[in-house]
Write a protein that holds these residues in place. Structure first.
Motif, PDB file in Angstrom:
ATOM      1  N   GLY A  32      75.517  74.944  -8.422  1.00  0.00           N
ATOM      2  CA  GLY A  32      76.623  74.346  -9.161  1.00  0.00           C
ATOM      3  C   GLY A  32      76.286  73.028  -9.818  1.00  0.00           C
ATOM      4  O   GLY A  32      77.107  72.476 -10.556  1.00  0.00           O
ATOM      5  N   ALA A  33      75.087  72.487  -9.579  1.00  0.00           N
ATOM      6  CA  ALA A  33      74.687  71.211 -10.174  1.00  0.00           C
ATOM      7  C   ALA A  33      73.890  71.457 -11.444  1.00  0.00           C
ATOM      8  O   ALA A  33      73.141  72.423 -11.552  1.00  0.00           O
ATOM      9  N   ASP A  34      74.074  70.572 -12.423  1.00  0.00           N
ATOM     10  CA  ASP A  34      73.322  70.662 -13.671  1.00  0.00           C
ATOM     11  C   ASP A  34      73.172  69.261 -14.248  1.00  0.00           C
ATOM     12  O   ASP A  34      73.469  68.274 -13.587  1.00  0.00           O
ATOM     13  N   ASP A  35      72.726  69.183 -15.503  1.00  0.00           N
ATOM     14  CA  ASP A  35      72.453  67.867 -16.090  1.00  0.00           C
ATOM     15  C   ASP A  35      73.636  67.291 -16.851  1.00  0.00           C
ATOM     16  O   ASP A  35      73.478  66.315 -17.585  1.00  0.00           O
ATOM     17  N   THR A  36      74.827  67.834 -16.668  1.00  0.00           N
ATOM     18  CA  THR A  36      75.971  67.294 -17.411  1.00  0.00           C
ATOM     19  C   THR A  36      76.279  65.848 -17.019  1.00  0.00           C
ATOM     20  O   THR A  36      76.944  65.138 -17.774  1.00  0.00           O
ATOM     21  N   TRP A  37      75.778  65.400 -15.883  1.00  0.00           N
ATOM     22  CA  TRP A  37      76.001  64.001 -15.490  1.00  0.00           C
ATOM     23  C   TRP A  37      75.320  63.046 -16.462  1.00  0.00           C
ATOM     24  O   TRP A  37      75.694  61.867 -16.534  1.00  0.00           O
ATOM     25  N   THR A  38      74.319  63.514 -17.222  1.00  0.00           N
ATOM     26  CA  THR A  38      73.624  62.668 -18.192  1.00  0.00           C
ATOM     27  C   THR A  38      74.349  62.606 -19.533  1.00  0.00           C
ATOM     28  O   THR A  38      73.967  61.807 -20.389  1.00  0.00           O
ATOM     29  N   HIS A  39      75.369  63.436 -19.717  1.00  0.00           N
ATOM     30  CA  HIS A  39      76.029  63.514 -21.023  1.00  0.00           C
ATOM     31  C   HIS A  39      76.917  62.300 -21.263  1.00  0.00           C
ATOM     32  O   HIS A  39      77.506  61.743 -20.327  1.00  0.00           O
ATOM     33  N   PRO A  40      77.050  61.871 -22.515  1.00  0.00           N
ATOM     34  CA  PRO A  40      77.926  60.726 -22.812  1.00  0.00           C
ATOM     35  C   PRO A  40      79.386  61.048 -22.544  1.00  0.00           C
ATOM     36  O   PRO A  40      79.804  62.224 -22.593  1.00  0.00           O
ATOM     37  N   LEU A  41      80.155  60.022 -22.253  1.00  0.00           N
ATOM     38  CA  LEU A  41      81.601  60.178 -22.098  1.00  0.00           C
ATOM     39  C   LEU A  41      82.244  60.338 -23.468  1.00  0.00           C
ATOM     40  O   LEU A  41      81.658  59.964 -24.492  1.00  0.00           O
ATOM     41  N   PRO A  42      83.467  60.860 -23.524  1.00  0.00           N
ATOM     42  CA  PRO A  42      84.183  60.901 -24.801  1.00  0.00           C
ATOM     43  C   PRO A  42      84.354  59.498 -25.371  1.00  0.00           C
ATOM     44  O   PRO A  42      84.336  58.513 -24.622  1.00  0.00           O
ATOM     45  N   PRO A  43      84.508  59.374 -26.678  1.00  0.00           N
ATOM     46  CA  PRO A  43      84.684  58.038 -27.269  1.00  0.00           C
ATOM     47  C   PRO A  43      85.854  57.303 -26.617  1.00  0.00           C
ATOM     48  O   PRO A  43      86.885  57.911 -26.311  1.00  0.00           O
ATOM     49  N   PRO A  44      85.715  55.993 -26.389  1.00  0.00           N
ATOM     50  CA  PRO A  44      86.822  55.240 -25.775  1.00  0.00           C
ATOM     51  C   PRO A  44      88.022  55.176 -26.703  1.00  0.00           C
ATOM     52  O   PRO A  44      87.889  55.232 -27.929  1.00  0.00           O
ATOM     53  N   THR A  45      89.185  55.054 -26.108  1.00  0.00           N
ATOM     54  CA  THR A  45      90.410  54.989 -26.907  1.00  0.00           C
ATOM     55  C   THR A  45      90.619  53.614 -27.522  1.00  0.00           C
ATOM     56  O   THR A  45      91.350  53.473 -28.499  1.00  0.00           O
ATOM     57  N   THR A  46      89.979  52.604 -26.956  1.00  0.00           N
ATOM     58  CA  THR A  46      90.064  51.258 -27.524  1.00  0.00           C
ATOM     59  C   THR A  46      88.645  50.746 -27.778  1.00  0.00           C
ATOM     60  O   THR A  46      87.742  50.985 -26.960  1.00  0.00           O
ATOM     61  N   PRO A  47      88.427  50.045 -28.879  1.00  0.00           N
ATOM     62  CA  PRO A  47      87.079  49.568 -29.193  1.00  0.00           C
ATOM     63  C   PRO A  47      86.626  48.482 -28.233  1.00  0.00           C
ATOM     64  O   PRO A  47      87.442  47.742 -27.669  1.00  0.00           O
ATOM     65  N   ALA A  48      85.323  48.395 -28.028  1.00  0.00           N
ATOM     66  CA  ALA A  48      84.765  47.340 -27.181  1.00  0.00           C
ATOM     67  C   ALA A  48      84.979  45.985 -27.839  1.00  0.00           C
ATOM     68  O   ALA A  48      84.924  45.859 -29.065  1.00  0.00           O
TER      69      ALA A  48
END
Length: 264
Positions: free
Chosen positions: A198-214
């Motif tokens: 059940g483990a794969d490399d999806t932990w390395t994938h980026p998160l969705p774009p933030p809803t508020t800018p940095a």
């Protein structure tokens, strides 16, 4: 390498990250990556027992001197050993000394038959510019961890170099401890490195774009000032007084007890 169904006793050694700071609190209970990894393991093995000997603030020498013997007494078939970040923050950091403490634990646990897993650390300068002096220290320690792990057949989750680790959403407000999402990613990284079902490399994938800018410009500078006042200042004050965040704390789960599988 054993499958997760072959593991029946998992013991975690380390400091605050393994204890779970940033994922829950002392009032409601800490979870953390080790708890999450145990829950993943329990999906394939309902009989899994788990102990967590980690205590916040501990240096690698203290993890070795305080936790190795109790861990060996529990006779784990899987152990995680994660320590060294508190050493990195000390003025007289010695990468060889820290690596020696880790390697001694690797050697003792593997000699007893445990499969051991560890991880490398991200460059903290990617989270805060004030940490840039630590960059060469982290690189030196990571290389020594890899070398020691190779000598003892220890599995290494390379969590340090993927771009996603710099995402602020993976870190708590103190920028030292992972957030709940960060702990989830660390557990997933270890599960992937251990080749668990059940483990794969999806932990390395980026998160969705933030809803508020940095924040940028003066807002970013103001954030650095607030962080210094809220977290860096108190940490330095404890060091000057010879105190540790772990004073008065003991292991949250010193005995092997059953684990219930969780959905996330």
């Amino acid at each position: 390498m054993p499958t997760d169904a072959a593991y029946s006793r998992y013991v975690a050694l380390g400091d605050s990250q393994t204890e779970g700071l940033g994922d829950g609190d002392d009032a409601t209970g800490l979870r953390g990556f080790a708890d999450r990894l145990a829950e993943h393991l329990a999906h394939g093995n309902p009989g899994l027992s788990y102990a967590n000997l980690a205590v916040r603030g501990r240096l690698a020498t203290q993890v070795h001197s305080e936790q190795l013997a109790p861990a060996l007494a529990l006779r784990p078939d899987l152990a995680t050993v994660v320590a060294g970040v508190n050493d990195l923050l000390r003025p007289r950091f010695d990468a060889d000394h820290v690596a020696h403490q880790l390697e001694t634990m690797f050697a003792a646990l593997t000699a007893q038959g445990a499969h051991v897993a560890t991880l490398t650390f991200p460059d903290p300068a990617r989270m805060t510019p004030l940490a840039r002096p630590l960059t060469p220290r982290v690189a030196a320690l990571n290389q020594r961890i890899r070398e020691a792990a190779r000598r003892h057949g220890v599995t290494v989750a390379e969590t340090g170099h993927h771009p996603v680790v710099a995402d602020p959403r993976l870190w708590s407000l103190d920028r030292l401890h992972a957030s709940p999402l960060g702990h989830q990613r660390i557990a997933a990284a270890l599960a992937h490195a251990l080749s668990l079902p059940g483990a794969d490399d999806t932990w390395t994938h980026p998160l969705p774009p933030p809803t508020t800018p940095a924040p940028t410009g003066w807002r970013a500078a103001a954030d650095e000032v607030r962080w210094t006042a809220a977290f860096l200042g108190p940490w330095l004050a404890r060091r000057l007084r010879g105190r540790s965040s772990g004073d008065g704390h003991t292991a949250k789960r010193p005995h092997l007890t059953p684990v219930r599988a969780e959905a996330s």
